[in-house]
Scaffold this motif. Structure first.
Motif, PDB file in Angstrom:
ATOM      1  N   ASN A 360       0.824  -1.217   0.000  1.00  0.00           N
ATOM      2  CA  ASN A 360       0.000   0.000   0.000  1.00  0.00           C
ATOM      3  C   ASN A 360       0.856   1.265   0.000  1.00  0.00           C
ATOM      4  O   ASN A 360       0.538   2.245  -0.673  1.00  0.00           O
ATOM      5  CB  ASN A 360      -0.938  -0.004   1.215  1.00  0.00           C
ATOM      6  CG  ASN A 360      -2.022  -1.070   1.095  1.00  0.00           C
ATOM      7  OD1 ASN A 360      -2.386  -1.469  -0.010  1.00  0.00           O
ATOM      8  ND2 ASN A 360      -2.531  -1.536   2.221  1.00  0.00           N
ATOM      9  N   LYS A 361       1.947   1.244   0.751  1.00  0.00           N
ATOM     10  CA  LYS A 361       2.821   2.427   0.773  1.00  0.00           C
ATOM     11  C   LYS A 361       3.492   2.633  -0.577  1.00  0.00           C
ATOM     12  O   LYS A 361       3.660   3.766  -1.038  1.00  0.00           O
ATOM     13  CB  LYS A 361       3.869   2.285   1.884  1.00  0.00           C
ATOM     14  CG  LYS A 361       3.298   2.469   3.277  1.00  0.00           C
ATOM     15  CD  LYS A 361       4.371   2.817   4.285  1.00  0.00           C
ATOM     16  CE  LYS A 361       3.727   3.217   5.624  1.00  0.00           C
ATOM     17  NZ  LYS A 361       4.662   3.886   6.520  1.00  0.00           N
ATOM     18  N   ALA A 362       3.910   1.516  -1.201  1.00  0.00           N
ATOM     19  CA  ALA A 362       4.526   1.635  -2.526  1.00  0.00           C
ATOM     20  C   ALA A 362       3.516   2.155  -3.552  1.00  0.00           C
ATOM     21  O   ALA A 362       3.854   2.976  -4.416  1.00  0.00           O
ATOM     22  CB  ALA A 362       5.088   0.286  -2.968  1.00  0.00           C
ATOM     23  N   GLU A 363       2.267   1.671  -3.464  1.00  0.00           N
ATOM     24  CA  GLU A 363       1.239   2.148  -4.400  1.00  0.00           C
ATOM     25  C   GLU A 363       0.938   3.629  -4.161  1.00  0.00           C
ATOM     26  O   GLU A 363       0.706   4.383  -5.121  1.00  0.00           O
ATOM     27  CB  GLU A 363      -0.036   1.312  -4.238  1.00  0.00           C
ATOM     28  CG  GLU A 363       0.079  -0.095  -4.780  1.00  0.00           C
ATOM     29  CD  GLU A 363       0.401  -0.131  -6.271  1.00  0.00           C
ATOM     30  OE1 GLU A 363      -0.376   0.451  -7.060  1.00  0.00           O
ATOM     31  OE2 GLU A 363       1.426  -0.722  -6.648  1.00  0.00           O
ATOM     32  N   VAL A 427       9.902   1.095  -1.345  1.00  0.00           N
ATOM     33  CA  VAL A 427       9.166   1.661  -0.214  1.00  0.00           C
ATOM     34  C   VAL A 427       8.784   0.522   0.731  1.00  0.00           C
ATOM     35  O   VAL A 427       8.166  -0.454   0.306  1.00  0.00           O
ATOM     36  CB  VAL A 427       7.887   2.392  -0.687  1.00  0.00           C
ATOM     37  CG1 VAL A 427       7.182   3.034   0.506  1.00  0.00           C
ATOM     38  CG2 VAL A 427       8.214   3.441  -1.738  1.00  0.00           C
ATOM     39  N   THR A 428       9.178   0.644   1.994  1.00  0.00           N
ATOM     40  CA  THR A 428       8.811  -0.375   2.984  1.00  0.00           C
ATOM     41  C   THR A 428       7.986   0.270   4.098  1.00  0.00           C
ATOM     42  O   THR A 428       7.690   1.470   4.051  1.00  0.00           O
ATOM     43  CB  THR A 428      10.063  -1.035   3.596  1.00  0.00           C
ATOM     44  OG1 THR A 428      10.692  -0.108   4.486  1.00  0.00           O
ATOM     45  CG2 THR A 428      11.038  -1.482   2.527  1.00  0.00           C
ATOM     46  N   GLU A 429       7.678  -0.541   5.118  1.00  0.00           N
ATOM     47  CA  GLU A 429       6.890  -0.033   6.241  1.00  0.00           C
ATOM     48  C   GLU A 429       7.615   1.074   6.995  1.00  0.00           C
ATOM     49  O   GLU A 429       6.969   1.824   7.759  1.00  0.00           O
ATOM     50  CB  GLU A 429       6.538  -1.176   7.202  1.00  0.00           C
ATOM     51  CG  GLU A 429       7.663  -1.689   8.094  1.00  0.00           C
ATOM     52  CD  GLU A 429       8.564  -2.686   7.406  1.00  0.00           C
ATOM     53  OE1 GLU A 429       8.437  -2.855   6.182  1.00  0.00           O
ATOM     54  OE2 GLU A 429       9.404  -3.306   8.107  1.00  0.00           O
ATOM     55  N   LEU A 430       8.930   1.204   6.797  1.00  0.00           N
ATOM     56  CA  LEU A 430       9.699   2.217   7.526  1.00  0.00           C
ATOM     57  C   LEU A 430       9.607   3.602   6.886  1.00  0.00           C
ATOM     58  O   LEU A 430      10.057   4.586   7.486  1.00  0.00           O
ATOM     59  CB  LEU A 430      11.166   1.783   7.618  1.00  0.00           C
ATOM     60  CG  LEU A 430      11.428   0.531   8.470  1.00  0.00           C
ATOM     61  CD1 LEU A 430      12.911   0.188   8.487  1.00  0.00           C
ATOM     62  CD2 LEU A 430      10.933   0.760   9.895  1.00  0.00           C
ATOM     63  N   ASN A 431       9.064   3.696   5.689  1.00  0.00           N
ATOM     64  CA  ASN A 431       8.939   5.000   5.032  1.00  0.00           C
ATOM     65  C   ASN A 431       7.601   5.639   5.419  1.00  0.00           C
ATOM     66  O   ASN A 431       6.540   5.066   5.182  1.00  0.00           O
ATOM     67  CB  ASN A 431       9.025   4.855   3.516  1.00  0.00           C
ATOM     68  CG  ASN A 431      10.401   4.417   3.060  1.00  0.00           C
ATOM     69  OD1 ASN A 431      10.588   3.305   2.560  1.00  0.00           O
ATOM     70  ND2 ASN A 431      11.393   5.279   3.242  1.00  0.00           N
ATOM     71  N   SER A 432       7.670   6.839   5.979  1.00  0.00           N
ATOM     72  CA  SER A 432       6.450   7.553   6.384  1.00  0.00           C
ATOM     73  C   SER A 432       5.817   8.261   5.180  1.00  0.00           C
ATOM     74  O   SER A 432       6.465   8.446   4.132  1.00  0.00           O
ATOM     75  CB  SER A 432       6.780   8.581   7.461  1.00  0.00           C
ATOM     76  OG  SER A 432       7.596   9.602   6.912  1.00  0.00           O
ATOM     77  N   LYS A 433       4.556   8.666   5.338  1.00  0.00           N
ATOM     78  CA  LYS A 433       3.869   9.419   4.286  1.00  0.00           C
ATOM     79  C   LYS A 433       4.628  10.712   3.986  1.00  0.00           C
ATOM     80  O   LYS A 433       4.763  11.108   2.822  1.00  0.00           O
ATOM     81  CB  LYS A 433       2.437   9.735   4.739  1.00  0.00           C
ATOM     82  CG  LYS A 433       1.632  10.553   3.751  1.00  0.00           C
ATOM     83  CD  LYS A 433       0.218  10.782   4.259  1.00  0.00           C
ATOM     84  CE  LYS A 433      -0.598  11.617   3.262  1.00  0.00           C
ATOM     85  NZ  LYS A 433      -0.057  12.965   3.047  1.00  0.00           N
ATOM     86  N   GLU A 434       5.125  11.366   5.022  1.00  0.00           N
ATOM     87  CA  GLU A 434       5.865  12.620   4.825  1.00  0.00           C
ATOM     88  C   GLU A 434       7.124  12.385   3.993  1.00  0.00           C
ATOM     89  O   GLU A 434       7.458  13.195   3.120  1.00  0.00           O
ATOM     90  CB  GLU A 434       6.239  13.221   6.191  1.00  0.00           C
ATOM     91  CG  GLU A 434       5.066  13.756   7.012  1.00  0.00           C
ATOM     92  CD  GLU A 434       4.199  12.646   7.594  1.00  0.00           C
ATOM     93  OE1 GLU A 434       4.708  11.507   7.742  1.00  0.00           O
ATOM     94  OE2 GLU A 434       3.005  12.899   7.855  1.00  0.00           O
ATOM     95  N   GLU A 435       7.816  11.285   4.254  1.00  0.00           N
ATOM     96  CA  GLU A 435       9.027  10.981   3.476  1.00  0.00           C
ATOM     97  C   GLU A 435       8.675  10.747   2.006  1.00  0.00           C
ATOM     98  O   GLU A 435       9.386  11.218   1.105  1.00  0.00           O
ATOM     99  CB  GLU A 435       9.723   9.739   4.046  1.00  0.00           C
ATOM    100  CG  GLU A 435      10.434   9.947   5.368  1.00  0.00           C
ATOM    101  CD  GLU A 435      11.100   8.686   5.871  1.00  0.00           C
ATOM    102  OE1 GLU A 435      12.069   8.792   6.638  1.00  0.00           O
ATOM    103  OE2 GLU A 435      10.648   7.580   5.491  1.00  0.00           O
ATOM    104  N   ILE A 436       7.592  10.013   1.786  1.00  0.00           N
ATOM    105  CA  ILE A 436       7.183   9.717   0.405  1.00  0.00           C
ATOM    106  C   ILE A 436       6.774  11.003  -0.317  1.00  0.00           C
ATOM    107  O   ILE A 436       7.169  11.235  -1.471  1.00  0.00           O
ATOM    108  CB  ILE A 436       6.019   8.700   0.404  1.00  0.00           C
ATOM    109  CG1 ILE A 436       6.484   7.366   0.995  1.00  0.00           C
ATOM    110  CG2 ILE A 436       5.485   8.495  -1.011  1.00  0.00           C
ATOM    111  CD1 ILE A 436       5.360   6.380   1.267  1.00  0.00           C
ATOM    112  N   ASP A 437       6.006  11.853   0.364  1.00  0.00           N
ATOM    113  CA  ASP A 437       5.590  13.124  -0.247  1.00  0.00           C
ATOM    114  C   ASP A 437       6.803  13.995  -0.582  1.00  0.00           C
ATOM    115  O   ASP A 437       6.854  14.632  -1.640  1.00  0.00           O
ATOM    116  CB  ASP A 437       4.647  13.881   0.703  1.00  0.00           C
ATOM    117  CG  ASP A 437       3.295  13.190   0.846  1.00  0.00           C
ATOM    118  OD1 ASP A 437       2.946  12.378  -0.035  1.00  0.00           O
ATOM    119  OD2 ASP A 437       2.597  13.469   1.835  1.00  0.00           O
TER     120      ASP A 437
END
Length: 447
Positions: A360-363, A427-437
């Motif tokens: 889900n985080k990768a998507e 992207v894994t569970e360790l990446n936060s939404k803020e990091e991805i944005d």
């Protein structure tokens, strides 16, 4: 030569030399031609005291940038490892045991390996597994070697989307035997070129190795590939660099794989600056007696009590080297125990939830990057990695973002020269939404 931890005195060394009939230590190396001996001093810095060495290592460790946002993958994945995993496997009885040759004094070690084998078989839906490979590359190479031995054929087909470094190990292991290695290209969607594979699968091919997910993160459809590989009598082998994906995608054992290989680092072992890692090797029951490494089995003693023993061990330590199924494997008990503890803590539902979180985080990352005008290089479905096409060399982009404390991904050009502008993002569970944005925002000017 004096070494701190070798407890031999000068008189003991003299006595040993006398026993073997040598005048000095140099006499032990007379079989090496003089012109091949290295005569100059080694180019090493001066020796340090223990106190100086600790200070030097601390200085080196401070160069690590542990605060950066990391989207690096490509075969080595960041995952959260619960503190309890290290607490359990750090117990002396797990850290110190050697190969469990004597079952009467090794029941604990044998049982942990047996539990690990059971979990791996259930995860990958295979009949039998071992705990004996160094990493995903050596287990995949061993699978290729086994396929050639079983079929007595001298050609192996390997998808060019199998991890490039795994492919190098396969070449290193098989080429001396004269085995031909044929690369099977990928399509625009990042999947296997079926037409090429059909043409290449003939009576000379021992089998076909596919990445699952592959190096681009793409999840291919396996049943069709298995049918093609089997149509000419070859074996179908899968290689999985990211086994957390098994919590979400169908196990290769249910889709026609004869041998399943994987890198077990994601199962609680951690990155550890590159090792030690854990090679997973599982196969169908009919290949049990040909498998490399050691396999622990469950039995009962003379009193009918449950016990564990080394059931199969056909590596070079146990039989003649030329008859061994493998000469490049060992007892990976501590890494296997770590994986078993990690998987036991996660449980079946935990592994599924972790895989869903990664997916889900990768998507989400893909969606925000598309919103920032990013172009996905391949259209095939992915798990927690995907390839983005930039408008400038990916290597330049990663260097630019590293200065902003972001490790944006791995440039594909290192292994695929045609993909100069392509970036492999994980992207894994360790990446936060803020990091991805933030990653999407910083990549936007580079698109």
């Amino acid at each position: 030569m004096k070494m701190r931890y070798l407890p031999h005195t000068e008189s003991e060394i003299t006595e040993m030399l006398k026993v073997v009939g040598a005048k000095n230590v140099d006499d032990l190396f007379t079989s090496i031609p003089k012109d091949l001996r290295f005569k100059s001093p080694l180019n090493l810095p001066r020796s340090m005291s223990e106190m100086e060495l600790v200070s030097h290592l601390k200085e080196l460790s401070e160069k690590n940038n542990s605060s950066a946002s990391s989207f690096l993958g490509a075969g080595a994945y960041r995952h959260y490892v619960p503190a309890a995993v290290k607490a359990v496997v750090s117990r002396s009885e797990f850290v110190t045991p050697y190969t469990p040759y004597q079952p009467e004094i090794s029941q604990g070690t044998l049982q942990t390996i047996f539990e690990y084998q059971t979990m791996i078989c259930r995860i990958f839906e295979m009949d039998v597994t071992n705990a004996s490979h160094y990493d995903g590359s050596t287990s995949t190479a061993e699978a290729a070697l086994l396929a050639t031995k079983l079929t007595k054929r001298k050609k192996i087909l390997v998808a060019d989307t199998v991890h490039p470094e795994y492919r190098e190990v396969i070449t290193t292991l098989l080429r001396p035997s004269g085995t031909e290695i044929v690369l099977v290209p990928h399509t625009e969607s990042g999947t296997i070129d079926r037409e090429f594979l059909k043409a290449a699968c003939n009576k000379e091919a021992a089998g076909f190795i596919a990445g699952y997910p592959n190096f681009f993160g793409v999840v291919d459809s396996l049943p069709e590939l298995a049918d093609i590989a089997h149509s000419s009598g070859g074996l179908f082998i899968t290689s999985t660099p990211e086994p957390i994906s098994m919590g979400l995608i169908e196990a290769p054992g249910k889709l026609g794989a004869d041998i399943v290989c994987a890198e077990g680092q994601s199962f609680g072992c951690g990155l550890n600056f590159g090792g030690p890692y854990l090679g997973i090797f599982a196969a169908k029951d009919k290949y049990l007696r040909s498998m490399p490494g050691r396999i622990v089995g469950e039995t009962v003693d003379t009193d009918g009590k449950r016990g564990y023993v080394l059931t199969f061990a056909t590596r070079e330590q146990h039989i003649r080297r030329e008859k061994a199924t493998s000469n490049i494997c060992s007892n990976e008990a501590l890494c296997a125990t770590t994986a078993a503890v990690y998987l036991a803590m996660l449980g079946k539902e935990g592994l599924k939830k972790l895989a869903e979180l990664n997916f889900n985080k990768a998507e989400y990352a893909k969606s925000v990057m598309r919103g920032a005008s990013c172009v996905m290089r391949f259209s095939g479905p992915t798990f927690n990695e995907f390839v983005v096409t930039l408008k400038r060399p990916a290597e330049e982009a990663t260097h630019a973002l590293a200065k902003k404390n972001i490790f944006a991904g791995v440039p594909l050009s290192k292994w695929y020269p045609q993909y100069k502008n392509e970036l492999l993002v994980c992207v894994t569970e360790l990446n936060s939404k803020e990091e991805i944005d933030t990653l999407a925002k910083e990549l936007s000017p580079l698109l």
